[in-house]
Design a protein around this motif. Structure first.
Motif, PDB file in Angstrom:
ATOM      1  N   ILE A   1      39.786   3.003 -25.927  1.00  0.00           N
ATOM      2  CA  ILE A   1      39.737   3.926 -26.854  1.00  0.00           C
ATOM      3  C   ILE A   1      39.105   5.250 -26.434  1.00  0.00           C
ATOM      4  CG2 ILE A   1      38.687   4.633 -29.204  1.00  0.00           C
ATOM      5  CD1 ILE A   1      39.411   1.547 -30.005  1.00  0.00           C
ATOM      6  N   VAL A   2      39.262   6.315 -26.543  1.00  0.00           N
ATOM      7  CA  VAL A   2      38.977   7.607 -25.909  1.00  0.00           C
ATOM      8  C   VAL A   2      38.447   8.589 -26.847  1.00  0.00           C
ATOM      9  CG1 VAL A   2      39.972   7.152 -23.507  1.00  0.00           C
ATOM     10  CG2 VAL A   2      40.999   8.451 -25.285  1.00  0.00           C
ATOM     11  N   HIS A   3      38.910   8.229 -28.302  1.00  0.00           N
ATOM     12  CA  HIS A   3      38.541   9.226 -29.063  1.00  0.00           C
ATOM     13  C   HIS A   3      38.431   8.542 -30.464  1.00  0.00           C
ATOM     14  CE1 HIS A   3      37.757  13.338 -30.344  1.00  0.00           C
ATOM     15  NE2 HIS A   3      38.660  13.488 -30.789  1.00  0.00           N
ATOM     16  N   ASP A   4      37.641   9.004 -31.262  1.00  0.00           N
ATOM     17  CA  ASP A   4      37.470   8.305 -32.484  1.00  0.00           C
ATOM     18  C   ASP A   4      36.875   9.197 -33.687  1.00  0.00           C
ATOM     19  OD1 ASP A   4      37.209   6.589 -34.716  1.00  0.00           O
ATOM     20  OD2 ASP A   4      36.194   4.972 -33.643  1.00  0.00           O
ATOM     21  N   VAL A   5      37.747   9.619 -34.547  1.00  0.00           N
ATOM     22  CA  VAL A   5      37.058  10.816 -35.464  1.00  0.00           C
ATOM     23  C   VAL A   5      37.580  10.140 -36.894  1.00  0.00           C
ATOM     24  CG1 VAL A   5      37.186  12.778 -34.071  1.00  0.00           C
ATOM     25  CG2 VAL A   5      39.312  11.978 -35.232  1.00  0.00           C
ATOM     26  N   SER A   6      36.624  10.616 -37.812  1.00  0.00           N
ATOM     27  CA  SER A   6      36.666  10.170 -39.166  1.00  0.00           C
ATOM     28  C   SER A   6      36.003  11.052 -39.940  1.00  0.00           C
ATOM     29  CB  SER A   6      36.169   8.652 -39.386  1.00  0.00           C
ATOM     30  OG  SER A   6      34.801   8.608 -38.969  1.00  0.00           O
ATOM     31  N   GLY A   7      36.373  10.899 -41.314  1.00  0.00           N
ATOM     32  CA  GLY A   7      35.698  11.903 -42.287  1.00  0.00           C
ATOM     33  C   GLY A   7      36.043  13.042 -42.245  1.00  0.00           C
ATOM     34  N   ALA A   8      35.150  13.975 -42.456  1.00  0.00           N
ATOM     35  CA  ALA A   8      35.345  15.657 -42.383  1.00  0.00           C
ATOM     36  C   ALA A   8      35.892  16.042 -41.068  1.00  0.00           C
ATOM     37  CB  ALA A   8      33.911  16.486 -42.742  1.00  0.00           C
ATOM     38  N   GLU A   9      35.573  15.330 -40.012  1.00  0.00           N
ATOM     39  CA  GLU A   9      35.993  16.025 -38.713  1.00  0.00           C
ATOM     40  C   GLU A   9      37.454  15.499 -38.676  1.00  0.00           C
ATOM     41  OE1 GLU A   9      34.838  15.082 -33.949  1.00  0.00           O
ATOM     42  OE2 GLU A   9      33.911  14.045 -35.383  1.00  0.00           O
ATOM     43  N   LYS A  10      37.764  14.657 -39.108  1.00  0.00           N
ATOM     44  CA  LYS A  10      39.293  14.012 -39.158  1.00  0.00           C
ATOM     45  C   LYS A  10      40.130  15.117 -40.039  1.00  0.00           C
ATOM     46  CE  LYS A  10      43.237  11.323 -39.330  1.00  0.00           C
ATOM     47  NZ  LYS A  10      43.984  12.522 -40.070  1.00  0.00           N
ATOM     48  N   GLN A  11      39.366  15.478 -41.063  1.00  0.00           N
ATOM     49  CA  GLN A  11      40.144  16.241 -42.221  1.00  0.00           C
ATOM     50  C   GLN A  11      40.222  17.716 -41.467  1.00  0.00           C
ATOM     51  OE1 GLN A  11      41.464  14.916 -44.825  1.00  0.00           O
ATOM     52  NE2 GLN A  11      40.415  13.351 -44.068  1.00  0.00           N
ATOM     53  N   ARG A  12      39.383  17.909 -40.632  1.00  0.00           N
ATOM     54  CA  ARG A  12      39.516  19.647 -39.785  1.00  0.00           C
ATOM     55  C   ARG A  12      40.602  19.299 -38.679  1.00  0.00           C
ATOM     56  NH1 ARG A  12      33.897  19.475 -40.642  1.00  0.00           N
ATOM     57  NH2 ARG A  12      33.646  18.916 -38.277  1.00  0.00           N
ATOM     58  N   LEU A  13      40.890  18.271 -38.481  1.00  0.00           N
ATOM     59  CA  LEU A  13      41.579  17.986 -37.043  1.00  0.00           C
ATOM     60  C   LEU A  13      43.072  18.771 -37.225  1.00  0.00           C
ATOM     61  CD1 LEU A  13      40.939  16.415 -34.597  1.00  0.00           C
ATOM     62  CD2 LEU A  13      42.277  14.483 -35.442  1.00  0.00           C
ATOM     63  N   ARG A  14      43.263  19.345 -36.201  1.00  0.00           N
ATOM     64  CA  ARG A  14      44.609  20.137 -36.068  1.00  0.00           C
ATOM     65  C   ARG A  14      45.571  19.365 -34.982  1.00  0.00           C
ATOM     66  NH1 ARG A  14      43.663  20.385 -40.442  1.00  0.00           N
ATOM     67  NH2 ARG A  14      43.094  22.210 -41.562  1.00  0.00           N
ATOM     68  N   PRO A  15      46.802  19.662 -34.937  1.00  0.00           N
ATOM     69  CA  PRO A  15      47.748  19.040 -33.769  1.00  0.00           C
ATOM     70  C   PRO A  15      46.990  19.659 -32.372  1.00  0.00           C
ATOM     71  CG  PRO A  15      48.960  19.618 -35.426  1.00  0.00           C
ATOM     72  CD  PRO A  15      47.769  20.023 -36.056  1.00  0.00           C
ATOM     73  N   GLY A  16      46.770  21.133 -32.293  1.00  0.00           N
ATOM     74  CA  GLY A  16      46.179  21.518 -31.424  1.00  0.00           C
ATOM     75  C   GLY A  16      45.055  20.931 -30.578  1.00  0.00           C
ATOM     76  N   ASP A  17      43.941  20.381 -31.680  1.00  0.00           N
ATOM     77  CA  ASP A  17      42.899  19.703 -31.204  1.00  0.00           C
ATOM     78  C   ASP A  17      43.217  18.593 -30.510  1.00  0.00           C
ATOM     79  OD1 ASP A  17      41.620  21.577 -32.677  1.00  0.00           O
ATOM     80  OD2 ASP A  17      41.490  20.306 -34.482  1.00  0.00           O
TER      81      ASP A  17
END
Lengths: 313, 270
Positions: free
Chosen positions: B227-243
């Motif tokens: 696992i190289v990346h793990d995001v959740s909560g507000a950070e996940k909601q802000r995530l875009r395909p470009g990220d």
């Protein structure tokens, strides 16, 4: 007429074999060569028990259990020991040849002076016929015992087919059908595929052995070679049955297996009557199966081609 | 709750063909969490799902689900706790059996299977209601062979089957990857609605960036068995395909990917 009734009786007995092959070949999706050995095993067990004085009913039940045990072994070799299905069947079939010789103590056990299920059927038949040793069927004089034997095997096969139909619609039976249809799916739904497959093969070989036991009692002997080629005969019956009634419904498929066995027996009878050398019987059996396998595909192809041509015309 | 602790698996170990799809993966998924797993081909995401489902036993580490140590449980035993939808629409159903019969199997997931009738009136009534809720018109075709349905219809039914008895964990293995875009959208909408309504703990593998960013409340990116990346909560909601593409580009820069693989990724995801 006696010959015709005899052929029908034989056909109905072999319908049990066809039902057993249907269970392994279609329900479990398993090409089970054990059939050749378990058919003889059923005959060997029933003959040996009958000559030692065991009641025909108990002896016939024991032959079913013996066949089921053989099926279990094939299932265990395949599912637990991870041996290829075809090879597992071949191993058990080969081993059963020796087992059958040990069970019988010799290569042939006659049952002519022993009470069998046929004797029971004859007693009941004569009683129902008011003590008449023969009956008139469509103007032909037929021995009551022949009619009684036919009636008994028809009744038995109907009961077994009905019980199998019921079983295949229970929770357990539905899981068994799904195991042959899509093992990955049924495993994901919590079913132990190994156990299911073993159970299916036990059921299939139990029925095959039962067929062997009935045939031994009907023809009056058990022979160590009587199972040779039975898998092809069973397959032929199943495939002919499918060509007649299709495969979509379980009830129809079971009925098809029975009809296929009867029709196949009729075809064999006709071939022999038209002068077929009995030595060529196994060859012709294999040829019938070959035709039954490829003809539906050819007919469909020709039909589609003609339909397409008529559309373009 | 699902707890995966330092799980490792190697196939063909000790041979030139050795593959190590899982290299010490640890992941905890709380109850009612909807976690998305993404990654390049061969990164180990499907192997992770298979390890949890019990398709194979892991070489090292442990897996706990719902308070049970299921590490050595066979697949069929784990199925009592796990609902699963496969990538291939043909994998999740028995094609020659009817829709109703397929559901009769799913209804008893994790329960004993005795000699009671598989189909009975009350089940058919409930089945009709549930299938009608899919709005696919399949409630009138319950006695048809499920193999006669389209891939999208089968996948929708498989989803319904997997969740008929509430699973402790729902595993979705790229379950829309083999569908046409319209069917995939339909199945994804159904998936999201079902998971939200039932509050199901879910682990979903996907290749589709829009699904990865718009679905779920947590995103896990895998690469080369880790696992190289793990995001959740507000950070996940802000995530875009470009990220996510940037993240893949970072991995490339760290010499974990060669440039040709990165180009393939761009082509596949954008």
């Amino acid at each position: 007429m006696t010959l015709v009734i005899g052929a029908w009786t034989m056909g109905i007995i072999l319908a049990l074999l066809a039902i057993g092959v249907y269970v392994s070949f279609r329900i479990c999706d398993f090409s089970d060569i054990t059939t050749d050995g378990s058919f003889t095993l059923g005959a060997a067990v029933v003959a040996t028990l009958l000559v030692t004085g065991v009641s025909p009913l108990a002896a016939t039940g024991a032959s079913f259990l013996a066949g089921a045990f053989a099926g279990c072994l094939t299932g265990i070799l395949h599912m637990r020991c991870k041996i290829h299905g075809l090879l597992a069947g071949i191993l058990v079939m080969t081993a059963l040849y020796s087992v059958n010789l040990h069970v019988m103590g010799k290569s042939n056990v006659p049952l002519l002076s022993t009470d069998t299920l046929g004797t029971y059927a004859e007693k009941i038949g004569v009683q129902l016929a008011g003590g008449q040793p023969s009956l008139h069927v469509w103007g032909w004089e037929v021995a009551t015992k022949e009619v009684a034997a036919l009636g008994a095997v028809i009744g038995l096969v109907l009961v077994i087919a009905a019980v199998l139909y019921w079983f295949l619609h229970t929770n357990l039976g539905t899981a068994l059908r799904a195991t042959g249809d899509n093992p990955q799916m049924i495993r994901a739904l919590g079913v132990n595929v190994g156990t299911m497959m073993t159970m299916g093969l036990a059921l299939a070989n139990g029925l095959v052995a039962l067929s062997g036991a009935l045939l031994a009692q009907y023809q009056g002997f058990a022979d160590v070679q009587m199972g040779i080629g039975m898998i092809v005969l069973g397959l032929a019956s199943v495939i002919i049955g499918e060509a007649l009634v299709g495969t979509k419904q379980v009830g129809l498929a079971i009925a098809g297996a029975v009809m296929g066995a009867l029709l196949f027996r009729l075809m064999v009878g006709l071939a022999l009557r038209w002068g077929l050398n009995p030595n060529d019987l196994k060859f012709m059996t294999a040829f019938f199966v070959f035709l039954a396998l490829i003809l539906p595909g050819w007919v469909t192809k020709v039909w589609k081609t003609r339909s397409a041509e008529s559309l373009h015309a | 709750m699902l707890e995966i602790t330092r799980v490792a698996k190697a196939f063909h170990a000790g041979t030139p063909n050795e593959v190590r799809p899982l290299q010490g993966v640890s992941l905890t998924i709380p109850d009612r969490s909807f976690t998305i797993v993404i990654g390049t081909n061969g990164c180990g995401k499907t192997s992770l799902l298979n390890a949890v489902a019990g398709t194979f036993f892991v070489d090292d580490g442990s897996i706990h689900l719902d308070g049970h140590d299921i590490t050595r449980w066979p697949e069929h035993r784990r199925a009592a706790l796990i609902g699963r939808v496969f990538q291939n629409p043909f994998s999740g159903t028995a094609p020659t059996m009817t829709i109703a019969e397929n559901f009769s199997l799913a209804v008893r997931r994790g329960l004993g299977r005795g000699l009671g009738p598989s189909l009975h009136r009350s089940l058919l009534v409930e089945l009709t209601d549930r299938v009608r809720s899919l709005n696919m018109g399949l409630e009138n075709r319950l006695q048809h062979a499920i193999g006669s349905l389209s891939g999208g219809q089968r996948q929708a039914l498989t989803l319904l089957m997997a969740t008929w008895r509430r699973p402790a964990l729902l595993l979705l293995d790229e379950h829309t990857a083999a569908l046409d875009p319209k069917s995939a959208d339909l199945v994804i909408q159904l998936t999201d609605a079902l998971i939200r309504r039932e509050g199901l703990t879910t682990l979903m593998v996907t290749h589709a960036m829009p699904q990865a960013v718009h679905l779920g409340d947590r995103l896990v990116m895998m690469h080369r068995g880790r696992i190289v990346h793990d995001v959740s909560g507000a950070e996940k909601q802000r995530l875009r395909p470009g990220d996510l593409l940037d993240r893949f580009e970072d991995l490339r820069r760290q010499e974990l990917l060669d440039p040709s693989a990165a180009a393939l990724l761009q082509a596949a995801y954008v």
